[in-house]
Structure formats: C-alpha cells, structure tokens
Design a protein around this motif. Structure first.
Motif, mmCIF file in Angstrom:
data_model
loop_
_atom_site.group_PDB
_atom_site.id
_atom_site.type_symbol
_atom_site.label_atom_id
_atom_site.label_comp_id
_atom_site.label_asym_id
_atom_site.label_seq_id
_atom_site.Cartn_x
_atom_site.Cartn_y
_atom_site.Cartn_z
ATOM 1 N N UNK A 266 -21.585 8.165 -26.005
ATOM 2 C CA UNK A 266 -22.852 7.508 -25.726
ATOM 3 C C UNK A 266 -22.969 6.110 -26.324
ATOM 4 N N UNK A 267 -22.219 5.816 -27.400
ATOM 5 C CA UNK A 267 -22.394 4.508 -28.049
ATOM 6 C C UNK A 267 -21.298 3.519 -27.684
ATOM 7 N N UNK A 268 -20.229 3.974 -27.044
ATOM 8 C CA UNK A 268 -19.107 3.080 -26.773
ATOM 9 C C UNK A 268 -19.530 1.869 -25.949
ATOM 10 N N UNK A 269 -20.213 2.108 -24.829
ATOM 11 C CA UNK A 269 -20.642 1.001 -23.982
ATOM 12 C C UNK A 269 -21.658 0.091 -24.658
ATOM 13 N N UNK A 270 -22.756 0.634 -25.229
ATOM 14 C CA UNK A 270 -23.738 -0.225 -25.898
ATOM 15 C C UNK A 270 -23.164 -1.054 -27.046
#
Length: 305
Positions: free
Chosen positions: A67-71
């Motif tokens: 969930x945090x890779x892209x942001x």
C-alpha cells in the motif's frame, strides 16, 4: 509515522536484513532498527519476523508494503522535482511495458536517456496487462504501455502505435517472403503464449474471423522461450516482426506476412488521471515517442501520434 520511517521500512523489506539495508542507505544499523521499532509501535502489529538469516515480512508487513510503495515513490519524486526546478532535469522514472514491446524499445530508450539526460534514472518494469494496469493505478509506475483499445480503465490513454503480426518459422521452414492467408494456419503446429496473454487473444480473434481452429502444440509466456521453440523447429508462431528482427537478419528465423485477415495490435500509452507527470517523466515519454517514430519510419510500426 513519517517518510523516513516508511523509506526505511521499504528498504529493509527489499534487502531482507538490517545490515544490507544499512549498507544501501549508508546509515548505522541501530538507527534503522529504531525506525522500524517506531513504525511497528505506531502501526500496532509486528511488520517483520526476525530470524538468524535476516528479517522477513509478516502478513501485515506485506500488506503495508503493497500500500505504501506507490505513494512513497510519488513523494520522493515530488521532492526531487522541486529540487531540480532550477537545474537539469533529474529524478526516477518507472515505465511499464509488455515483454514483446520491451524487447524492442527498452534498450534504445535507455540509451537515449543515458545520452541526453544523465540525471534521470529509468526503470523498465515488464509485465502483462493486468499487472501493468494495477501498477500504474497504484503509482508503482509513472506510465505504462498497454494493448489497446483501452477506453474503460480510468486512466489517461493515448494511442501510440499499430503493429502487424507475421508468421514466423525456423530457418528451414520455407515460409516467406510471400504472404500467407490466415486460413492456411489450420492444422499447422503452432507455438503461442497462453490464453491470458494479449498476443494470444489477437491470434485467436484472427482465427475466428478466418473460420479455423488453432493447433497449439506448445505454449510459453516467455518471449525468449517462444523464439527458441520456433528456432528448434517445434512449430510456427505469430509474432510482431519488430521483435524478431535480429533473428531474421541472422537467418535463424523466416517470416511471412499474414493476410485475410491481417492480425494487428494497437499499443497505447496510459498514465494516471489524477497525477501530473514530473519533468523527468515528461522527458522520458518524449524520448519514447521519438523512438516509436524512428521504428515507424523503418517500417516496423505505424505511428498513431
């Protein structure tokens, strides 16, 4: 929770141990360990299982990383973008491509980037349609190439090129240079990708229009394996000509145009609808269009822009 903790978490997850992550980040191992402990305390669950060989993500850790890779990539890109406004274009760019397109475009595009924009770090991410769509929607990639048409993906989609498929056989197959009616593929031993592959769907649609059934002797989703099976004489394939130019020039493969119908594929460029491309992304996409135009001028593709 702050950006430093999330970056540390991502690096430890990718490295698999604190020591390797410390080497990558040029930071002391105790400082990284403290960041991980603070993040786990804030999340409220263990993110890693510690063992003698390193650190392995727990189920919760895997869910957080996804969930945090892209942001996190977007935040890092935004910071790099602001820093570079007064100077040369720099930053990281991740571009998704299908394997058959990557085999043609990735190398030339990377050479253009290295030659003209040394401050840009380019990452080519190979995948098939489902993964490519997911990655660009999540922000793992900044843009992606997809098979078109693609009107209902909730992405900004721009037509890029159209490519015709050809019949490919081994050096001794005797096919070509004359065109082959698609109906003549009935009964031929074929080497094709599996059914979820976009190229397979194009071939099956053409077979349906020709009113024939396909005799698929071997399936392979690896483009390299497909070419190897054809070279070995195990069957013929229907592939984009641009992707077998090297083998054709070396006499290892023979090709023939296919007609009635001509199997074609459209390739589009897709970007997220809610993110403004960075300067680095804009530059790379401009170089991509130049490379596509060059291949279109050589007769491999028909440009659509």
């Amino acid at each position: 929770m702050d950006l430093k903790q999330l970056r540390t978490f991502r690096e430890v997850a990718e490295a698999g141990s604190l020591s390797r992550a410390a080497d990558r980040l040029h930071l002391a191992q105790p400082a990284l360990s403290r960041q991980i402990r603070l993040l786990e305390a804030e999340v409220g669950v263990p993110l890693f299982a510690r063992h003698g060989r390193g650190m392995q993500l727990t189920e919760a850790g895997s869910a957080l990383l996804e969930r945090i890779d892209g942001p996190v990539r977007q935040l890092e890109g935004a910071i790099a973008e602001v820093r570079s406004l007064a100077g040369a274009v720099s930053g990281q760019v991740a571009l998704g491509m299908m394997p058959t397109i990557s085999s043609v475009l990735a190398g030339p595009l990377a050479r253009r980037v290295a030659r003209d924009h040394a401050g840009i770090s380019l990452r080519i991410v190979e995948g098939y349609t489902g993964h490519l769509i997911e990655w660009v929607q999540r922000g793992v990639t900044d843009a992606t190439l997809l098979y078109g048409p693609a009107p209902a993906l909730h992405l900004r989609v721009m037509p890029l090129l159209i490519e015709e498929m050809v019949l490919v056989g081994a050096a001794g197959s005797g096919i070509g240079p004359e065109a082959v009616p698609f109906v003549e593929l009935a009964g031929q031993r074929l080497v094709l990708p599996s059914r979820q592959h976009g190229l397979r769907r194009i071939v099956e649609a053409a077979a349906g229009r020709a009113g024939i059934a396909l005799n698929v002797a071997f399936e392979a989703d690896s483009f390299g394996v497909l070419k190897e099976l054809v070279e070995s004489g195990l069957g013929q394939a229907v592939l984009p000509r641009s992707a077998i130019r090297v083998e054709e020039a070396a006499g290892r493969l023979r090709v023939a145009p296919l007609v009635r119908p001509v199997p074609r594929r459209e390739v589009v460029l897709a970007l997220p609808p809610d993110r403004v491309p960075s300067r680095a992304v804009t530059v790379v996409l401009g170089l991509l269009e130049q490379e596509v135009a060059l291949r279109a001028a050589a007769g491999d593709w028909r440009g659509m822009r």
